[in-house]
Design a protein around this motif. Structure first.
Motif, short mmCIF file in Angstrom:
data_model
loop_
_atom_site.label_atom_id
_atom_site.label_comp_id
_atom_site.label_asym_id
_atom_site.label_seq_id
_atom_site.Cartn_x
_atom_site.Cartn_y
_atom_site.Cartn_z
N TYR A 1 0.85 -1.15 -0.05
CA TYR A 1 -0.02 0.08 0.07
C TYR A 1 0.84 1.29 -0.03
O TYR A 1 1.19 1.76 0.97
N THR A 2 0.98 1.96 -1.21
CA THR A 2 1.92 3.08 -1.45
C THR A 2 1.18 4.29 -1.85
O THR A 2 1.73 5.27 -1.95
N HIS A 3 -0.07 4.26 -1.40
CA HIS A 3 -0.80 5.37 -1.69
C HIS A 3 -2.18 5.29 -0.94
O HIS A 3 -2.35 4.31 -0.91
N SER A 4 -2.96 6.31 -0.84
CA SER A 4 -4.13 6.22 -0.04
C SER A 4 -5.19 5.51 -0.66
O SER A 4 -5.17 5.42 -2.13
N ILE A 5 -5.92 4.69 -0.05
CA ILE A 5 -6.95 3.75 -0.63
C ILE A 5 -8.12 3.88 0.21
O ILE A 5 -8.20 3.87 1.30
N ILE A 6 -9.23 3.50 -0.47
CA ILE A 6 -10.51 3.21 0.46
C ILE A 6 -10.54 1.79 1.14
O ILE A 6 -10.18 0.85 0.33
N TYR B 1 4.91 8.75 1.22
CA TYR B 1 5.47 9.88 1.01
C TYR B 1 7.07 9.23 0.54
O TYR B 1 7.69 10.08 -0.19
N HIS B 2 7.51 8.33 1.32
CA HIS B 2 8.86 7.94 1.25
C HIS B 2 9.21 6.97 -0.13
O HIS B 2 10.26 6.48 -0.28
N GLN B 3 7.96 6.82 -0.84
CA GLN B 3 8.21 5.72 -1.95
C GLN B 3 9.28 6.39 -3.01
O GLN B 3 9.71 5.50 -3.78
N THR B 4 9.59 7.57 -2.86
CA THR B 4 10.55 8.09 -3.86
C THR B 4 12.10 7.80 -3.47
O THR B 4 12.92 8.06 -4.07
N ILE B 5 12.35 7.26 -2.38
CA ILE B 5 13.57 6.91 -2.01
C ILE B 5 14.15 5.80 -2.71
O ILE B 5 13.43 4.96 -3.14
N SER B 6 15.56 5.89 -2.96
CA SER B 6 15.99 4.94 -4.23
C SER B 6 16.28 3.47 -3.51
O SER B 6 16.06 3.41 -2.19
N GLU B 7 16.22 2.74 -4.46
CA GLU B 7 16.71 1.35 -3.84
C GLU B 7 17.81 1.24 -2.98
O GLU B 7 17.90 0.39 -1.94
N THR B 8 18.71 1.78 -3.23
CA THR B 8 19.98 1.88 -2.61
C THR B 8 19.85 2.63 -1.29
O THR B 8 20.32 1.94 -0.04
N TYR C 1 11.45 1.89 5.23
CA TYR C 1 10.12 2.51 4.67
C TYR C 1 10.03 4.18 5.08
O TYR C 1 9.74 4.86 4.10
N GLY C 2 10.39 4.33 6.15
CA GLY C 2 10.33 5.94 6.66
C GLY C 2 8.82 6.09 6.98
O GLY C 2 7.92 5.45 6.65
N LYS D 1 10.78 15.84 -3.07
CA LYS D 1 10.58 14.42 -3.03
C LYS D 1 11.53 13.87 -1.97
O LYS D 1 12.76 14.32 -1.94
N SER D 2 11.00 13.03 -1.06
CA SER D 2 11.85 12.51 -0.13
C SER D 2 12.94 11.42 -0.74
O SER D 2 12.74 10.56 -1.58
N ILE D 3 14.14 11.85 -0.49
CA ILE D 3 15.35 10.85 -0.70
C ILE D 3 16.05 10.23 0.20
O ILE D 3 16.95 9.24 0.32
N ALA D 4 15.75 10.52 1.56
CA ALA D 4 16.50 9.80 2.62
C ALA D 4 15.61 10.11 3.92
O ALA D 4 15.12 11.06 4.08
#
Length: 397
Positions: A100-105, A152-159, A177-178, A220-223
């Protein structure tokens, strides 16, 4: 129409109503919270409406105080003048996991999925989800929208989100996850509204009973300092923050059980554990005890140390935003942190810092500071309400 945003805790229920005009979510018209909802507690309702604040002790109902609070909330909404029809209820949910990476009903299946994450945020997740179920029973015809702190932290890189563990472990979803994402989304939006420099390298500090830092570029969140669970990173009110994993192995050897470790790490450490007095920074500031001073100094040091890591990830710094109960209200903490980061060319305007206007975004840096410093009162409910409104519009279309 209007959106009711809520945040259900173990003994509290925070709520706010945001009217929607021509598809735009406006500032809240009713804000409040219930306290004392724990078993055998002393429930109290606090709310603000029409510029007036009211506190009401409630009848004690030991069997199910949360349900009684919801009934009182329904009656309050009906009794107040000019409250629009509630079209959705937006819930803060701390952990969304991998799915769940965004808001949902909400659906029963989604709630069941999210229950599997309870152990990663035991102070919040179970109570958040119980709140959704209780509101669904009390308001059966109104959509329940789930808004995730991790989104919000889905934009953090895989590394940046990876742990140095074998793939059979990381394949289970073990990653950074953050958290505090709803707050950071609001802080970032506010900074972008007020400062052109916020499009660059931004350090956000959500400092309260839960505390973390977030590094953002181009909004965007990076860390971020929090990780797989809500235990990592900064020292907090009752949580230790980053801890050598060897300490846990040592305590296991000494006979600590899983439950004892959970209590230690989530409820008996942090400001409370170090001071032995309180998790409340205000009480520690007013205490003459040496351990209270030691707890404050350690908290400040940890903020500065983690800030250094975030600034390194950003490759420099343009803006700092302080938020959360401590970040918004403790001018001495802000001063001490900025003093220790002065090598970056940051300077506070002492008068602006001391007199930052409550509940208003305020710039507190000096005119010749190389980095802007802001105090940004956060509004997680507003972010949740906006997401709920967006989902409603998609449902209609």
């Amino acid at each position: 129409m209007a959106i009711l945003s809520v945040n259900a805790g173990s003994s509290t229920l925070k709520f706010a109503i945001y009217p929607v005009e021509k598809g735009v979510v406006k500032s809240s018209i009713l804000v409040g919270n219930f306290e004392g909802l724990e078993p055998n507690g002393s429930p109290v309702l606090h709310y603000g409406f029409g510029g007036e604040a009211t506190s009401l002790p409630l009848s004690s109902t030991p069997e199910d105080p949360f349900t009684s609070a919801l009934e009182k909330l329904k009656k309050l909404i009906i009794s107040l003048p000019n409250i629009p029809k509630i079209d959705a209820i937006a819930h803060r949910i701390v952990h969304g996991g991998l799915l769940y990476t965004h808001s949902i009903i909400a659906t029963d299946a989604i709630l069941n999925d999210l229950c599997q994450l309870n152990s990663l945020a035991p102070l919040h997740q179970p109570h958040n989800l119980e709140g959704v179920s209780a509101f669904a029973r009390a308001f059966p015809d109104i959509p329940q929208v789930l808004c995730f702190d991790t989104a919000y932290h889905q934009t953090i890189s895989e590394t940046a989100s990876a742990f140095a563990l074998p793939t059979e472990i990381t394949a289970l979803g073990v990653k950074r996850y953050g958290f505090h994402g709803l707050s950071y989304q609001y802080i970032m939006g506010s900074l972008l509204d007020y400062s052109s420099r916020a499009r660059g390298r931004v350090l956000m500090a959500h400092l309260g009973n839960g505390a973390s830092l977030c590094a953002a570029k181009t909004g965007k969140s990076i860390a971020t300092t929090m990780g797989f669970s809500a235990l990592d990173g900064l020292m907090m009110g009752t949580r230790a923050g980053s801890l050598d994993a060897g300490v846990i192995l040592y305590l296991l050897e000494k006979g600590y059980s899983h439950n004892q470790l959970e209590q230690l790490l989530y409820k008996k450490s942090g400001l409370l554990g170090v001071s032995g007095i309180s998790a409340d920074m205000r009480k520690l500031r007013s205490s003459p005890e040496p351990l209270a001073k030691a707890a404050i100094e350690l908290f400040t040091y940890r903020v500065v140390r983690e800030a250094g890591a975030m600034i390194a990830c950003l490759g420099g710094l343009d803006v700092i935003g302080f938020s959360g109960g401590i970040g918004e209200h403790d001018s001495q903490l802000r001063q001490d942190v900025i003093d220790k980061l002065s090598w970056l060319g940051i300077k506070l305007d002492h008068a602006l810092n001391q007199n930052a206007v409550k509940d208003q975004i305020s710039r507190i840096s000096a005119d010749d500071s190389l980095v802007e410093v802001w105090v940004v009162p956060t509004d997680e409910g507003m972010v949740a309400a906006r997401d709920a409104q967006t989902l409603l519009e998609l449902e209609v279309s």
